[in-house]
Design an enzyme around this catalytic site. Structure first.
Site, PDB file in Angstrom:
ATOM      1  N   ASP A  49       7.090 -18.736   2.760  1.00  0.00           N
ATOM      2  CA  ASP A  49       6.592 -17.463   3.264  1.00  0.00           C
ATOM      3  C   ASP A  49       5.061 -17.452   3.037  1.00  0.00           C
ATOM      4  OD1 ASP A  49       6.613 -14.598   3.827  1.00  0.00           O
ATOM      5  OD2 ASP A  49       6.316 -14.356   1.670  1.00  0.00           O
ATOM      6  N   ASP A  51       2.724 -14.058   3.131  1.00  0.00           N
ATOM      7  CA  ASP A  51       2.226 -12.861   2.445  1.00  0.00           C
ATOM      8  C   ASP A  51       2.851 -12.705   1.062  1.00  0.00           C
ATOM      9  OD1 ASP A  51       0.457 -11.741   4.428  1.00  0.00           O
ATOM     10  OD2 ASP A  51       2.233 -11.261   5.604  1.00  0.00           O
ATOM     11  N   GLU A  98      10.936  -0.595   3.529  1.00  0.00           N
ATOM     12  CA  GLU A  98      11.179  -2.045   3.401  1.00  0.00           C
ATOM     13  C   GLU A  98      11.736  -2.378   2.006  1.00  0.00           C
ATOM     14  OE1 GLU A  98       7.634  -4.448   3.940  1.00  0.00           O
ATOM     15  OE2 GLU A  98       8.760  -6.312   3.852  1.00  0.00           O
ATOM     16  N   SER A 119       2.766  -1.310  15.339  1.00  0.00           N
ATOM     17  CA  SER A 119       1.465  -1.862  14.941  1.00  0.00           C
ATOM     18  C   SER A 119       1.014  -2.939  15.923  1.00  0.00           C
ATOM     19  CB  SER A 119       1.470  -2.363  13.490  1.00  0.00           C
ATOM     20  OG  SER A 119       2.487  -3.281  13.296  1.00  0.00           O
ATOM     21  N   ALA A 167       6.722 -13.383   8.604  1.00  0.00           N
ATOM     22  CA  ALA A 167       6.885 -12.191   9.445  1.00  0.00           C
ATOM     23  C   ALA A 167       5.538 -11.491   9.617  1.00  0.00           C
ATOM     24  CB  ALA A 167       7.897 -11.251   8.813  1.00  0.00           C
ATOM     25  N   LYS A 216      14.368 -13.306   9.378  1.00  0.00           N
ATOM     26  CA  LYS A 216      13.925 -14.694   9.183  1.00  0.00           C
ATOM     27  C   LYS A 216      15.181 -15.548   9.052  1.00  0.00           C
ATOM     28  CE  LYS A 216       9.745 -14.762   6.769  1.00  0.00           C
ATOM     29  NZ  LYS A 216       9.003 -14.559   5.517  1.00  0.00           N
ATOM     30  N   ASP A 242       9.147 -14.338  -1.378  1.00  0.00           N
ATOM     31  CA  ASP A 242       8.955 -13.217  -2.308  1.00  0.00           C
ATOM     32  C   ASP A 242       9.870 -12.047  -1.994  1.00  0.00           C
ATOM     33  OD1 ASP A 242       7.540 -12.314   0.039  1.00  0.00           O
ATOM     34  OD2 ASP A 242       6.654 -10.781  -1.238  1.00  0.00           O
TER      35      ASP A 242
HETATM   36  O1  C5P Z   1       7.302 -12.549   5.836  1.00  0.00           O
HETATM   37  P1  C5P Z   1       6.086 -11.988   5.205  1.00  0.00           P
HETATM   38  O2  C5P Z   1       6.192 -11.797   3.716  1.00  0.00           O
HETATM   39  O3  C5P Z   1       4.847 -12.731   5.602  1.00  0.00           O
HETATM   40  O4  C5P Z   1       6.084 -10.476   5.775  1.00  0.00           O
HETATM   41  C1  C5P Z   1       5.042  -9.765   6.212  1.00  0.00           C
HETATM   42  C2  C5P Z   1       4.800  -8.516   5.389  1.00  0.00           C
HETATM   43  O5  C5P Z   1       3.830  -7.753   6.106  1.00  0.00           O
HETATM   44  C3  C5P Z   1       5.975  -7.565   5.216  1.00  0.00           C
HETATM   45  O6  C5P Z   1       6.588  -7.749   3.968  1.00  0.00           O
HETATM   46  C4  C5P Z   1       5.370  -6.152   5.368  1.00  0.00           C
HETATM   47  O7  C5P Z   1       5.331  -5.439   4.136  1.00  0.00           O
HETATM   48  C5  C5P Z   1       3.952  -6.385   5.824  1.00  0.00           C
HETATM   49  N1  C5P Z   1       3.579  -5.630   7.034  1.00  0.00           N
HETATM   50  C6  C5P Z   1       2.392  -4.916   7.027  1.00  0.00           C
HETATM   51  N2  C5P Z   1       1.999  -4.214   8.157  1.00  0.00           N
HETATM   52  C7  C5P Z   1       2.758  -4.250   9.283  1.00  0.00           C
HETATM   53  C8  C5P Z   1       3.956  -4.987   9.314  1.00  0.00           C
HETATM   54  C9  C5P Z   1       4.330  -5.672   8.153  1.00  0.00           C
HETATM   55  O8  C5P Z   1       1.691  -4.905   6.002  1.00  0.00           O
HETATM   56  N3  C5P Z   1       2.356  -3.602  10.370  1.00  0.00           N
END
Ligand code: C5P
Length: 303
Positions: A49, A51, A98, A119, A167, A216, A242
């Site tokens: 992953d 983030d 989430e 977004s 993601a 995922k 994470d």
């Molecule tokens: O899979 P990964 O850990 O990279 O997920 C992306 C993270 O981005 C999500 O856990 C979510 O909290 C965050 N997110 C964000 N703003 C968004 C969409 C997702 O900060 N518009």
């Protein structure tokens, strides 16, 4: 004479002695490590992953750092507060959903689709240019975990593929790697949401299918069949994540070898139920760890 697997007990000692590392089932971890060491670098793939896994969750003062999507929240707020507030409002509304312990994954999914969808529409409607987004990344609060650069370079050096399954927004990860490492290492493969640009290099759409935290899995890797076929000999997986949504990121791998799951726990230590859940699904749980040390040590013994 020393055997290749003699390094495994040493690594196990390190894992068991450290209070910030939880290894609920050491027998299984040791067995997986032995197989991986015997297989060597040529049989290994790392699926990670991005983030808060390769990037840091919080700075030294405990303030939360940025995700790839978060790059827009911060920068747009500076340039266009009204639009910036929309990004921030979305995060304030959906981030608690989430991670809400009372809702099931099924209950969360429609909210995640709405969050990501909204977004992404804001980004596309604003037609941000590639240059602007690269500048946003330069000024962002995305920070590599300690040792992440070396970890990524060492995988490249040993020809171990690194699949970044995120993601978040793949282009932002690419720009970040280019800025920090000079170039994207050859061994890196992305499975992520990509911003598509028109001929004027303005954002015009996002790639399909949408990848959010809780999808995922096999539903989003149809496009990846040929990639996983290419690496079919790599039967041993080191998975770094994470969140609960990260534990099936190895779904595309064609094999029945072991996956060693290493999970970063960024939550509260008072939330014993959540922590216990991590211990059940991850082989190794790292508590509030701002480094790539454990993953690096695993790769070092495999070589
Ligand atoms: O899979 P990964 O850990 O990279 O997920 C992306 C993270 O981005 C999500 O856990 C979510 O909290 C965050 N997110 C964000 N703003 C968004 C969409 C997702 O900060 N518009």
């Amino acid at each position: 004479q020393l055997k290749k697997t003699d390094v495994v007990p040493l690594l196990m000692n390190y894992l068991m002695e450290n209070e910030q590392i939880i290894c609920a089932d050491p027998t299984t971890v040791e067995a997986k490590l032995r197989k991986m060491v015997l297989g060597g670098a040529g049989k290994t793939v790392v699926i990670s992953d991005f983030d808060y896994t390769l990037s840091r969750f919080a700075n030294e003062s405990g303030e939360r750092l940025s995700t790839t999507h978060g790059v827009f929240d911060d920068n747009v707020m500076r340039l266009n507060p009204e639009l910036g507030q929309k990004f921030v409002d979305l995060k304030n509304k959906y981030y608690p959903i989430e991670f809400c312990p009372k809702l099931s994954m099924e209950e969360k999914i429609p909210h995640m689709e709405k969050w990501w969808g909204t977004s992404h529409s804001l980004i596309v409607n604003e037609k941000f240019s590639k240059n602007t987004i690269q500048d946003f990344v330069r000024q962002s609060r995305i920070v590599f975990k300690d040792g992440a650069e070396d970890f990524i370079q060492s995988l490249d050096g040993h020809n171990i593929p690194l699949v970044i399954f995120s993601a978040g927004i793949g282009n932002i990860i690419e720009y970040f790697l280019e800025q920090k490492l000079g170039a994207i290492p050859r061994n890196t493969h992305f499975i992520s949401n990509m911003i598509l640009f028109d001929e004027d290099e303005k954002a015009c759409a996002f790639s399909e299918p949408l990848i959010h935290t809780f999808c995922k899995n096999s539903s989003v890797i149809q496009k990846e069949t040929s990639f996983f076929h290419e690496i079919a000999g790599r039967v041993n997986v080191i998975l770094l994540g994470d969140s609960m949504g990260d534990i099936h990121m190895d779904v595309g791998v064609e094999r029945d070898g072991p996956t060693l799951k290493v999970g970063y726990y960024n939550g509260s230590l008072d939330d014993t139920a959540a922590l216990q859940h991590y211990e059940e699904v991850y082989d190794i749980v790292l508590i509030h760890d701002p480094t790539l040390n454990v993953a690096q040590k695993i790769v070092d013994v495999i070589n």
